[in-house]
Design a protein around this motif. Structure first.
Motif, PDB file in Angstrom:
ATOM      1  N   LYS A  33      -4.984  -9.298  -0.918  1.00 30.54           N
ATOM      2  CA  LYS A  33      -6.351  -9.551  -1.367  1.00 30.54           C
ATOM      3  C   LYS A  33      -7.157 -10.354  -0.347  1.00 30.54           C
ATOM      4  O   LYS A  33      -8.376 -10.193  -0.239  1.00 30.54           O
ATOM      5  CB  LYS A  33      -6.330 -10.336  -2.690  1.00 30.54           C
ATOM      6  N   GLU A  34      -6.469 -11.224   0.399  1.00 29.03           N
ATOM      7  CA  GLU A  34      -7.187 -12.102   1.324  1.00 29.03           C
ATOM      8  C   GLU A  34      -6.457 -12.150   2.665  1.00 29.03           C
ATOM      9  O   GLU A  34      -5.248 -12.373   2.725  1.00 29.03           O
ATOM     10  CB  GLU A  34      -7.314 -13.514   0.745  1.00 29.03           C
ATOM     11  N   LEU A  35      -7.208 -11.950   3.737  1.00 29.25           N
ATOM     12  CA  LEU A  35      -6.668 -11.972   5.095  1.00 29.25           C
ATOM     13  C   LEU A  35      -7.477 -12.948   5.931  1.00 29.25           C
ATOM     14  O   LEU A  35      -8.703 -12.909   5.950  1.00 29.25           O
ATOM     15  CB  LEU A  35      -6.736 -10.577   5.716  1.00 29.25           C
ATOM     16  N   GLN A  36      -6.773 -13.852   6.624  1.00 35.09           N
ATOM     17  CA  GLN A  36      -7.423 -14.802   7.540  1.00 35.09           C
ATOM     18  C   GLN A  36      -6.802 -14.645   8.925  1.00 35.09           C
ATOM     19  O   GLN A  36      -5.581 -14.676   9.075  1.00 35.09           O
ATOM     20  CB  GLN A  36      -7.266 -16.243   7.059  1.00 35.09           C
ATOM     21  N   LEU A  37      -7.658 -14.478   9.942  1.00 34.69           N
ATOM     22  CA  LEU A  37      -7.211 -14.317  11.322  1.00 34.69           C
ATOM     23  C   LEU A  37      -7.623 -15.544  12.117  1.00 34.69           C
ATOM     24  O   LEU A  37      -8.810 -15.895  12.174  1.00 34.69           O
ATOM     25  CB  LEU A  37      -7.837 -13.055  11.936  1.00 34.69           C
ATOM     26  N   LEU A  52      10.998 -17.317  -3.682  1.00 31.02           N
ATOM     27  CA  LEU A  52      10.015 -17.882  -2.756  1.00 31.02           C
ATOM     28  C   LEU A  52       8.668 -17.190  -2.915  1.00 31.02           C
ATOM     29  O   LEU A  52       8.570 -15.966  -2.843  1.00 31.02           O
ATOM     30  CB  LEU A  52      10.506 -17.733  -1.319  1.00 31.02           C
ATOM     31  N   ARG A  53       7.627 -17.987  -3.130  1.00 30.47           N
ATOM     32  CA  ARG A  53       6.281 -17.466  -3.284  1.00 30.47           C
ATOM     33  C   ARG A  53       5.405 -17.762  -2.079  1.00 30.47           C
ATOM     34  O   ARG A  53       4.506 -16.993  -1.750  1.00 30.47           O
ATOM     35  CB  ARG A  53       5.622 -18.083  -4.533  1.00 30.47           C
ATOM     36  N   SER A  54       5.655 -18.895  -1.408  1.00 29.32           N
ATOM     37  CA  SER A  54       4.758 -19.333  -0.336  1.00 29.32           C
ATOM     38  C   SER A  54       5.560 -19.822   0.855  1.00 29.32           C
ATOM     39  O   SER A  54       6.482 -20.629   0.705  1.00 29.32           O
ATOM     40  CB  SER A  54       3.841 -20.450  -0.862  1.00 29.32           C
ATOM     41  N   SER A 101      13.585 -11.484   5.550  1.00 28.91           N
ATOM     42  CA  SER A 101      14.544 -10.518   5.010  1.00 28.91           C
ATOM     43  C   SER A 101      15.174 -10.998   3.715  1.00 28.91           C
ATOM     44  O   SER A 101      15.735 -10.198   2.965  1.00 28.91           O
ATOM     45  CB  SER A 101      15.643 -10.245   6.043  1.00 28.91           C
ATOM     46  N   GLY A 102      15.085 -12.298   3.418  1.00 33.11           N
ATOM     47  CA  GLY A 102      15.719 -12.827   2.214  1.00 33.11           C
ATOM     48  C   GLY A 102      14.773 -13.060   1.054  1.00 33.11           C
ATOM     49  O   GLY A 102      15.184 -13.564   0.016  1.00 33.11           O
ATOM     50  N   VAL A 103      13.518 -12.707   1.208  1.00 30.25           N
ATOM     51  CA  VAL A 103      12.553 -12.960   0.145  1.00 30.25           C
ATOM     52  C   VAL A 103      12.579 -11.839  -0.881  1.00 30.25           C
ATOM     53  O   VAL A 103      13.005 -10.720  -0.595  1.00 30.25           O
ATOM     54  CB  VAL A 103      11.121 -13.125   0.706  1.00 30.25           C
ATOM     55  N   GLY A 104      12.092 -12.163  -2.083  1.00 34.02           N
ATOM     56  CA  GLY A 104      12.056 -11.177  -3.154  1.00 34.02           C
ATOM     57  C   GLY A 104      10.648 -10.694  -3.424  1.00 34.02           C
ATOM     58  O   GLY A 104       9.710 -10.933  -2.650  1.00 34.02           O
ATOM     59  N   ASP A 105      10.478 -10.046  -4.564  1.00 33.18           N
ATOM     60  CA  ASP A 105       9.184  -9.476  -4.929  1.00 33.18           C
ATOM     61  C   ASP A 105       8.139 -10.541  -5.233  1.00 33.18           C
ATOM     62  O   ASP A 105       6.947 -10.235  -5.276  1.00 33.18           O
ATOM     63  CB  ASP A 105       9.345  -8.555  -6.140  1.00 33.18           C
ATOM     64  N   SER A 106       8.559 -11.779  -5.469  1.00 32.02           N
ATOM     65  CA  SER A 106       7.612 -12.837  -5.815  1.00 32.02           C
ATOM     66  C   SER A 106       6.916 -13.430  -4.598  1.00 32.02           C
ATOM     67  O   SER A 106       6.016 -14.257  -4.742  1.00 32.02           O
ATOM     68  CB  SER A 106       8.327 -13.954  -6.582  1.00 32.02           C
ATOM     69  N   PHE A 107       7.308 -13.024  -3.384  1.00 27.32           N
ATOM     70  CA  PHE A 107       6.719 -13.582  -2.164  1.00 27.32           C
ATOM     71  C   PHE A 107       5.277 -13.095  -2.022  1.00 27.32           C
ATOM     72  O   PHE A 107       5.030 -11.903  -1.850  1.00 27.32           O
ATOM     73  CB  PHE A 107       7.553 -13.159  -0.955  1.00 27.32           C
ATOM     74  N   GLN A 108       4.293 -14.037  -2.085  1.00 25.02           N
ATOM     75  CA  GLN A 108       2.887 -13.665  -2.136  1.00 25.02           C
ATOM     76  C   GLN A 108       2.004 -14.354  -1.110  1.00 25.02           C
ATOM     77  O   GLN A 108       0.884 -13.900  -0.877  1.00 25.02           O
ATOM     78  CB  GLN A 108       2.324 -13.966  -3.538  1.00 25.02           C
ATOM     79  N   ILE A 134       2.712  -9.376  -0.587  1.00 24.39           N
ATOM     80  CA  ILE A 134       1.898 -10.567  -0.371  1.00 24.39           C
ATOM     81  C   ILE A 134       0.445 -10.298  -0.770  1.00 24.39           C
ATOM     82  O   ILE A 134      -0.075  -9.206  -0.612  1.00 24.39           O
ATOM     83  CB  ILE A 134       1.966 -11.067   1.092  1.00 24.39           C
ATOM     84  N   THR A 135      -0.185 -11.340  -1.296  1.00 26.21           N
ATOM     85  CA  THR A 135      -1.594 -11.259  -1.694  1.00 26.21           C
ATOM     86  C   THR A 135      -2.490 -12.054  -0.759  1.00 26.21           C
ATOM     87  O   THR A 135      -3.689 -11.786  -0.681  1.00 26.21           O
ATOM     88  CB  THR A 135      -1.778 -11.782  -3.124  1.00 26.21           C
ATOM     89  N   THR A 136      -1.918 -13.037  -0.045  1.00 22.33           N
ATOM     90  CA  THR A 136      -2.697 -13.869   0.873  1.00 22.33           C
ATOM     91  C   THR A 136      -1.956 -13.980   2.199  1.00 22.33           C
ATOM     92  O   THR A 136      -0.786 -14.361   2.215  1.00 22.33           O
ATOM     93  CB  THR A 136      -2.920 -15.277   0.292  1.00 22.33           C
ATOM     94  N   LEU A 137      -2.640 -13.654   3.289  1.00 21.02           N
ATOM     95  CA  LEU A 137      -2.014 -13.681   4.613  1.00 21.02           C
ATOM     96  C   LEU A 137      -2.938 -14.363   5.608  1.00 21.02           C
ATOM     97  O   LEU A 137      -4.108 -13.994   5.737  1.00 21.02           O
ATOM     98  CB  LEU A 137      -1.709 -12.255   5.087  1.00 21.02           C
ATOM     99  N   THR A 138      -2.398 -15.368   6.309  1.00 17.90           N
ATOM    100  CA  THR A 138      -3.073 -15.972   7.458  1.00 17.90           C
ATOM    101  C   THR A 138      -2.172 -15.775   8.665  1.00 17.90           C
ATOM    102  O   THR A 138      -0.990 -16.115   8.625  1.00 17.90           O
ATOM    103  CB  THR A 138      -3.336 -17.467   7.232  1.00 17.90           C
ATOM    104  N   ILE A 139      -2.734 -15.225   9.747  1.00 20.90           N
ATOM    105  CA  ILE A 139      -1.928 -14.918  10.923  1.00 20.90           C
ATOM    106  C   ILE A 139      -2.745 -15.232  12.169  1.00 20.90           C
ATOM    107  O   ILE A 139      -3.955 -14.980  12.222  1.00 20.90           O
ATOM    108  CB  ILE A 139      -1.473 -13.438  10.900  1.00 20.90           C
ATOM    109  N   CYS A 140      -2.108 -15.813  13.178  1.00 19.05           N
ATOM    110  CA  CYS A 140      -2.812 -16.179  14.402  1.00 19.05           C
ATOM    111  C   CYS A 140      -2.809 -15.012  15.382  1.00 19.05           C
ATOM    112  O   CYS A 140      -2.099 -14.017  15.208  1.00 19.05           O
ATOM    113  CB  CYS A 140      -2.180 -17.417  15.036  1.00 19.05           C
ATOM    114  N   SER A 141      -3.608 -15.135  16.447  1.00 14.93           N
ATOM    115  CA  SER A 141      -3.747 -14.031  17.403  1.00 14.93           C
ATOM    116  C   SER A 141      -2.463 -13.777  18.185  1.00 14.93           C
ATOM    117  O   SER A 141      -2.209 -12.639  18.609  1.00 14.93           O
ATOM    118  CB  SER A 141      -4.896 -14.328  18.369  1.00 14.93           C
ATOM    119  N   ILE A 142      -1.611 -14.807  18.357  1.00 10.05           N
ATOM    120  CA  ILE A 142      -0.342 -14.598  19.054  1.00 10.05           C
ATOM    121  C   ILE A 142       0.584 -13.740  18.203  1.00 10.05           C
ATOM    122  O   ILE A 142       1.177 -12.762  18.677  1.00 10.05           O
ATOM    123  CB  ILE A 142       0.321 -15.944  19.385  1.00 10.05           C
TER     124      ILE A 142
END
Length: 481
Positions: free
Chosen positions: A326-330, A245-247, A261-268, A296-304
């Protein structure tokens, strides 16, 4: 020239020497993806796959709305029958409620299967699918049964229909499944996934009958992308073994359990957005999943979600290193002092040494009491470091609010390599029309210009709400601000 050179070298490609008619016959027996790849064999094969069918290899039927739609649908079905059962790569059927019967729909699906369809697209518009109550099947609703019968099916897209599935089926060729506003049960979804060992892309949108997405017993060894959007009854999602799983992109009610908990090193790639200001805070195992996100290289996370994570970081997780981010979106549903404190807490505890791009979606409604009531709460301390490699930042819906200015000041003073900082004005509708009202940029620019900067080369760019500068990877925000 090429032929003589190969013969002189003692090598001869007898298949390429065949007449075009025979080579086209070979291509007609291959799936579309394999036929396209033959173009790399030699110049004689290049683009030959485009001629493998004497008639168009894509059938796209779209029945227009209106009182004549039913008659038009029958005319199109008659035209399909006259075409005969020749191979078809893409079969697309789009219609409106009441235009086709169950027998008509089955007739189309069976025809596509008999033609060896590789990409099957079925869309019902105007059936109350997205807004249907709970996504449950209504009496007389049209249904598609899985598997559809094509031996070459690689991509399946269904919208607005009911989907049933047989147990112990096998569709070894199917790689992509997109379900939008589909009435499907938890058990049926498990049977579909179990039947597709090569499934790499699963997208579920507005499937409001789903409650528990659980692939514990079926596995998802080849799954690379999973998207779940507004499946409003879904609170559990379990994919215990998804090493490729990558995305993962999720928007909807907060998950009590998740798949990390089931993802591998490819999760980005992770997009996690749940609810808005009025959403509650049910129990969840999200904080314990953070250590699994190290790659992970790209993360988008909400305030909750940010509130959950920040509340547990100091006591449970201590320090977590998001070393490849590398990239964070809030996605901020509010900018009270507590929300700003969550941002600072996250950046303090989750080390992001490679962070280069930061995007912050601020609340749109400046008159919202949820925001206004908290403006004068005591301020929290800023983190001392963590933005050494930040090159670009963008704050959308920027209004010069107190806590927005605090965040702006933090970015300017701590990001020593910051090149550009975009401040995008909010979009508001006039009460008596659709005229856009933008805040006065001049006072905001004056406030920004007097702030101290760690880098003298930082450029602050003010822009309107329609600006397309510097879009994040997760540019599709599934929830409305």
């Amino acid at each position: 020239m090429e032929r003589e050179r190969r013969r002189a070298a003692g090598w001869e490609d007898r298949i390429s020497e065949l007449p075009d008619a025979l080579r086209l016959q070979i291509l007609s027996l291959l799936p579309l993806k394999c036929a396209i790849r033959t173009g790399a064999l030699s110049s004689r094969w290049r683009d030959l796959w485009e001629q493998r069918w004497p008639v168009p290899s894509s059938l796209r039927l779209r029945v227009p709305p209106g009182p004549s739609g039913a008659a038009g649908a029958q005319a199109q079905l008659a035209a399909v029958d006259r075409r005969g059962r020749r191979r078809v790569d893409v079969f697309s059927l789009a219609f409106h409620a009441g235009q086709l019967t169950q027998a008509d729909l089955k007739r189309c699906v069976d025809y596509a299967a008999a033609c060896g369809v590789e990409d099957l697209q079925l869309r019902l518009d105007g059936g109350g699918a997205r807004g249907a109550r709970g996504g449950q099947r209504r009496a007389g609703a049209l249904a598609v049964h899985f598997p559809v019968g094509s031996p070459l099916l690689a991509r399946l897209s269904v919208r607005g229909l009911h989907l049933t599935a047989s147990a112990n089926a096998m569709v070894a060729t199917l790689e992509v499944i997109h379900l939008h506003s589909v009435s499907i049960t938890d058990a049926a979804l498990r049977r579909v996934v179990a039947a597709c060992p090569c499934l790499r892309d699963l997208e579920l949108r507005y499937c409001r009958h789903l409650r528990r997405i659980d692939f514990t017993t079926v596995g998802a060894a080849n799954l690379r992308s999973l998207t779940v959007v507004d499946c409003s009854r879904t609170t559990e999602l379990r994919v215990p073994a998804a090493p490729r799983l990558r995305s993962f992109r999720f928007s909807g009610p907060f998950l009590c359990s998740n798949l990390f908990s089931g993802v591998g090193d490819s999760f980005q790639d992770l997009y996690l957005c749940s609810g808005g200001p009025e959403a509650g805070l049910p129990p969840t195992n999200l904080p314990s999943a953070v250590p699994h996100l190290a790659n992970i290289t790209t993360l988008t996370i909400c305030s909750i979600a940010l509130q959950y994570v920040s509340a547990s970081l100091a006591t449970i997780l201590k320090e977590t290193n998001l070393r490849r981010l590398k990239e964070l979106q809030l996605l901020m549903f509010g900018m009270a002092n507590s929300n700003l404190a969550d941002i600072f807490s996250f950046l303090k505890t989750c080390s992001c040494p490679q962070l280069e791009r930061l995007f912050v979606q601020l609340p749109t409604n400046t008159h919202d009491s949820f925001t206004r009531n908290y403006l004068d709460v005591a301020e929290e301390e800023q983190p001392e470091d963590g933005l050494e490699n930040l090159r670009l930042a963008k704050m959308t819906n920027f209004k010069g609010h107190h806590n927005e200015m605090r965040l702006l000041d933090f970015l300017l003073t701590k990001a020593s390599c910051l090149k550009k900082l975009f401040l995008v004005a909010p979009k508001e509708d006039h009460p008596q029309g659709l005229r856009k009202i933008q805040p006065d940029v001049l006072p905001l620019s004056r406030k920004a210009e007097i702030l101290e900067r760690a880098s003298a080369g930082t450029q602050i760019v003010f822009s309107g709400p329609d600006s397309s500068h510097a879009q994040p990877l997760h540019s599709e925000v599934f929830i409305r601000f």
